[in-house]
Design a protein around this motif. Sequence first.
Motif, PDB file in Angstrom:
ATOM      1  N   ASP A   1      -0.209  -8.893 -11.450  1.00 54.15           N
ATOM      2  CA  ASP A   1      -0.653  -7.505 -11.245  1.00 54.15           C
ATOM      3  C   ASP A   1       0.442  -6.627 -10.653  1.00 54.15           C
ATOM      4  OD1 ASP A   1      -3.124  -8.144 -12.256  1.00 54.15           O
ATOM      5  OD2 ASP A   1      -4.176  -8.021 -10.340  1.00 54.15           O
ATOM      6  N   LYS A   2       1.344  -7.224  -9.891  1.00 54.77           N
ATOM      7  CA  LYS A   2       2.413  -6.426  -9.260  1.00 54.77           C
ATOM      8  C   LYS A   2       3.303  -5.740 -10.291  1.00 54.77           C
ATOM      9  CE  LYS A   2       5.689 -10.258  -8.777  1.00 54.77           C
ATOM     10  NZ  LYS A   2       6.302 -11.170  -7.820  1.00 54.77           N
ATOM     11  N   PHE A   3       3.352  -6.313 -11.490  1.00 53.33           N
ATOM     12  CA  PHE A   3       4.227  -5.739 -12.508  1.00 53.33           C
ATOM     13  C   PHE A   3       3.687  -4.427 -13.082  1.00 53.33           C
ATOM     14  CE2 PHE A   3       5.552 -10.275 -12.645  1.00 53.33           C
ATOM     15  CZ  PHE A   3       6.825 -10.078 -12.139  1.00 53.33           C
ATOM     16  N   GLU A   4       2.485  -4.057 -12.690  1.00 51.26           N
ATOM     17  CA  GLU A   4       1.984  -2.726 -13.025  1.00 51.26           C
ATOM     18  C   GLU A   4       2.637  -1.668 -12.126  1.00 51.26           C
ATOM     19  OE1 GLU A   4      -2.297  -2.640 -12.951  1.00 51.26           O
ATOM     20  OE2 GLU A   4      -2.422  -4.544 -14.028  1.00 51.26           O
ATOM     21  N   LEU A   5       3.261  -2.114 -11.029  1.00 49.09           N
ATOM     22  CA  LEU A   5       3.862  -1.208 -10.061  1.00 49.09           C
ATOM     23  C   LEU A   5       5.372  -1.320  -9.955  1.00 49.09           C
ATOM     24  CD1 LEU A   5       0.805  -1.798  -9.143  1.00 49.09           C
ATOM     25  CD2 LEU A   5       1.521  -0.885  -6.987  1.00 49.09           C
ATOM     26  N   THR A   6       5.907  -2.468 -10.349  1.00 47.97           N
ATOM     27  CA  THR A   6       7.340  -2.719 -10.201  1.00 47.97           C
ATOM     28  C   THR A   6       7.805  -3.724 -11.251  1.00 47.97           C
ATOM     29  OG1 THR A   6       9.076  -3.423  -8.639  1.00 47.97           O
ATOM     30  CG2 THR A   6       6.996  -4.605  -8.525  1.00 47.97           C
ATOM     31  N   GLU A   7       9.082  -3.727 -11.506  1.00 45.61           N
ATOM     32  CA  GLU A   7       9.676  -4.733 -12.383  1.00 45.61           C
ATOM     33  C   GLU A   7      10.307  -5.856 -11.569  1.00 45.61           C
ATOM     34  OE1 GLU A   7      12.372  -2.751 -15.032  1.00 45.61           O
ATOM     35  OE2 GLU A   7      10.798  -1.481 -15.872  1.00 45.61           O
ATOM     36  N   ASN A   8      10.270  -5.731 -10.256  1.00 43.58           N
ATOM     37  CA  ASN A   8      10.923  -6.675  -9.347  1.00 43.58           C
ATOM     38  C   ASN A   8      10.127  -7.980  -9.248  1.00 43.58           C
ATOM     39  OD1 ASN A   8      12.132  -8.049  -7.259  1.00 43.58           O
ATOM     40  ND2 ASN A   8      11.968  -6.380  -5.779  1.00 43.58           N
ATOM     41  N   GLU A   9      10.709  -9.056  -9.756  1.00 43.88           N
ATOM     42  CA  GLU A   9      10.052 -10.360  -9.698  1.00 43.88           C
ATOM     43  C   GLU A   9       9.946 -10.887  -8.274  1.00 43.88           C
ATOM     44  OE1 GLU A   9      11.177 -13.327 -12.488  1.00 43.88           O
ATOM     45  OE2 GLU A   9      11.301 -11.890 -14.139  1.00 43.88           O
ATOM     46  N   ASN A  10      10.780 -10.397  -7.380  1.00 43.27           N
ATOM     47  CA  ASN A  10      10.774 -10.850  -5.984  1.00 43.27           C
ATOM     48  C   ASN A  10       9.926  -9.951  -5.092  1.00 43.27           C
ATOM     49  OD1 ASN A  10      12.547 -13.015  -6.531  1.00 43.27           O
ATOM     50  ND2 ASN A  10      14.265 -11.607  -6.467  1.00 43.27           N
ATOM     51  N   SER A  11       8.911  -9.345  -5.660  1.00 44.17           N
ATOM     52  CA  SER A  11       8.050  -8.438  -4.898  1.00 44.17           C
ATOM     53  C   SER A  11       6.674  -9.070  -4.693  1.00 44.17           C
ATOM     54  CB  SER A  11       7.891  -7.108  -5.633  1.00 44.17           C
ATOM     55  OG  SER A  11       7.197  -7.317  -6.852  1.00 44.17           O
ATOM     56  N   THR A  12       5.899  -8.431  -3.831  1.00 46.25           N
ATOM     57  CA  THR A  12       4.500  -8.786  -3.649  1.00 46.25           C
ATOM     58  C   THR A  12       3.682  -7.505  -3.628  1.00 46.25           C
ATOM     59  OG1 THR A  12       2.897 -10.050  -2.327  1.00 46.25           O
ATOM     60  CG2 THR A  12       4.576  -8.822  -1.100  1.00 46.25           C
TER      61      THR A  12
ATOM     62  N   ASP B   1      12.179 -15.201  -0.243  1.00 40.49           N
ATOM     63  CA  ASP B   1      12.690 -14.666  -1.509  1.00 40.49           C
ATOM     64  C   ASP B   1      12.149 -13.282  -1.830  1.00 40.49           C
ATOM     65  OD1 ASP B   1      14.166 -16.959  -1.906  1.00 40.49           O
ATOM     66  OD2 ASP B   1      12.644 -17.915  -3.162  1.00 40.49           O
ATOM     67  N   CYS B   2      11.111 -12.866  -1.127  1.00 39.32           N
ATOM     68  CA  CYS B   2      10.477 -11.571  -1.386  1.00 39.32           C
ATOM     69  C   CYS B   2      11.296 -10.461  -0.727  1.00 39.32           C
ATOM     70  CB  CYS B   2       9.050 -11.569  -0.855  1.00 39.32           C
ATOM     71  SG  CYS B   2       8.169 -10.029  -1.174  1.00 39.32           S
ATOM     72  N   ASP B   3      11.615  -9.416  -1.504  1.00 40.41           N
ATOM     73  CA  ASP B   3      12.417  -8.325  -0.941  1.00 40.41           C
ATOM     74  C   ASP B   3      11.775  -6.951  -1.121  1.00 40.41           C
ATOM     75  OD1 ASP B   3      12.833  -7.773  -3.644  1.00 40.41           O
ATOM     76  OD2 ASP B   3      14.938  -8.381  -3.635  1.00 40.41           O
ATOM     77  N   GLU B   4      10.502  -6.936  -1.545  1.00 43.63           N
ATOM     78  CA  GLU B   4       9.819  -5.655  -1.737  1.00 43.63           C
ATOM     79  C   GLU B   4       8.305  -5.857  -1.646  1.00 43.63           C
ATOM     80  OE1 GLU B   4       9.961  -2.002  -4.947  1.00 43.63           O
ATOM     81  OE2 GLU B   4       9.928  -4.042  -5.748  1.00 43.63           O
ATOM     82  N   VAL B   5       7.643  -4.908  -1.009  1.00 42.87           N
ATOM     83  CA  VAL B   5       6.177  -4.862  -0.993  1.00 42.87           C
ATOM     84  C   VAL B   5       5.781  -3.599  -1.735  1.00 42.87           C
ATOM     85  CG1 VAL B   5       4.101  -4.724   0.429  1.00 42.87           C
ATOM     86  CG2 VAL B   5       6.061  -6.057   1.232  1.00 42.87           C
ATOM     87  N   VAL B   6       4.870  -3.735  -2.688  1.00 43.96           N
ATOM     88  CA  VAL B   6       4.380  -2.586  -3.443  1.00 43.96           C
ATOM     89  C   VAL B   6       2.873  -2.463  -3.227  1.00 43.96           C
ATOM     90  CG1 VAL B   6       6.203  -2.710  -5.177  1.00 43.96           C
ATOM     91  CG2 VAL B   6       4.069  -3.954  -5.567  1.00 43.96           C
ATOM     92  N   LEU B   7       2.373  -1.243  -3.431  1.00 46.26           N
ATOM     93  CA  LEU B   7       0.942  -1.012  -3.319  1.00 46.26           C
ATOM     94  C   LEU B   7       0.574   0.252  -4.075  1.00 46.26           C
ATOM     95  CD1 LEU B   7       0.314   1.472  -1.117  1.00 46.26           C
ATOM     96  CD2 LEU B   7       1.084  -0.253   0.479  1.00 46.26           C
ATOM     97  N   ALA B   8      -0.715   0.393  -4.316  1.00 46.92           N
ATOM     98  CA  ALA B   8      -1.251   1.610  -4.937  1.00 46.92           C
ATOM     99  C   ALA B   8      -2.290   2.178  -3.989  1.00 46.92           C
ATOM    100  CB  ALA B   8      -1.887   1.271  -6.285  1.00 46.92           C
ATOM    101  N   VAL B   9      -2.241   3.494  -3.803  1.00 46.30           N
ATOM    102  CA  VAL B   9      -3.201   4.160  -2.923  1.00 46.30           C
ATOM    103  C   VAL B   9      -3.741   5.390  -3.645  1.00 46.30           C
ATOM    104  CG1 VAL B   9      -1.393   5.437  -1.672  1.00 46.30           C
ATOM    105  CG2 VAL B   9      -3.598   5.069  -0.584  1.00 46.30           C
ATOM    106  N   ASN B  10      -5.046   5.532  -3.620  1.00 44.51           N
ATOM    107  CA  ASN B  10      -5.722   6.621  -4.311  1.00 44.51           C
ATOM    108  C   ASN B  10      -5.256   7.974  -3.784  1.00 44.51           C
ATOM    109  OD1 ASN B  10      -8.071   8.598  -4.794  1.00 44.51           O
ATOM    110  ND2 ASN B  10      -8.669   6.826  -6.034  1.00 44.51           N
ATOM    111  N   PHE B  11      -5.085   8.927  -4.702  1.00 44.72           N
ATOM    112  CA  PHE B  11      -4.671  10.283  -4.326  1.00 44.72           C
ATOM    113  C   PHE B  11      -5.599  10.886  -3.271  1.00 44.72           C
ATOM    114  CE2 PHE B  11      -1.915  12.257  -7.930  1.00 44.72           C
ATOM    115  CZ  PHE B  11      -1.118  11.126  -7.977  1.00 44.72           C
ATOM    116  N   ASN B  12      -6.880  10.535  -3.316  1.00 42.77           N
ATOM    117  CA  ASN B  12      -7.844  11.107  -2.378  1.00 42.77           C
ATOM    118  C   ASN B  12      -7.879  10.395  -1.030  1.00 42.77           C
ATOM    119  OD1 ASN B  12      -8.807  13.146  -4.151  1.00 42.77           O
ATOM    120  ND2 ASN B  12      -9.956  11.573  -5.249  1.00 42.77           N
ATOM    121  N   ASN B  13      -7.155   9.308  -0.899  1.00 40.86           N
ATOM    122  CA  ASN B  13      -7.123   8.563   0.359  1.00 40.86           C
ATOM    123  C   ASN B  13      -5.892   9.013   1.156  1.00 40.86           C
ATOM    124  OD1 ASN B  13      -7.460   6.734   2.414  1.00 40.86           O
ATOM    125  ND2 ASN B  13      -7.518   4.926   1.088  1.00 40.86           N
ATOM    126  N   LYS B  14      -5.945  10.244   1.598  1.00 43.77           N
ATOM    127  CA  LYS B  14      -4.799  10.877   2.255  1.00 43.77           C
ATOM    128  C   LYS B  14      -4.387  10.174   3.552  1.00 43.77           C
ATOM    129  CE  LYS B  14      -5.039  15.094  -0.161  1.00 43.77           C
ATOM    130  NZ  LYS B  14      -4.627  14.627  -1.445  1.00 43.77           N
TER     131      LYS B  14
END
Length: 158
Positions: A68-79, A113-126
């Motif tokens: 699922d992380k690949f919907e946000l990044t191309e970085n294989e070393n991410s979470t 080995d992880c060098d990035e954390v990604v996340l998605a946050v709703n536009f309305n969750n200011k």
Amino acid sequence: MITLSFYKSEDFEDLTSYTLDEQQSRFTAMPKATLEIIKEKNTGDKFPISIFYQNKAVGFFVLDFGKDKFELTENENSTLLRSLSINPDYQGKGIGKTAMIVLSDFVKENFPDCDEVVLAVNFNNKSAYNLYLKCGFRDEGKSREMIKGFQHLLSKRI
């Protein structure tokens, strides 16, 4: 003091004893439902994390190393960070903010080995969006549309 720890069954009661209001419930999954999904799928790439405040589990999130992380990044070393919640009785004390700040050290220590954390946050969750920005997450203008609306795609290098 705020610390992060891999979820243990002893944390279950504390993490399932709270509910979020309607507004917050729109944007995140509760720990019980999330733990059930992780157990059911049993893929070995999702790590539930308990947030402790004064030795009590008061918050929760998941570090997801799956595809699922690949919907946000191309970085294989991410979470992918997902399902963050804080017990409402403990909100407003800086617990979520501190947890997201110490997250980098937790990830470095436990997933070197992880060098990035990604996340998605709703536009309305200011409030969540602003919290993540204060904790070092970056918004590079990427977004996606999901069932509950558009989401900012944020990342944090570690």
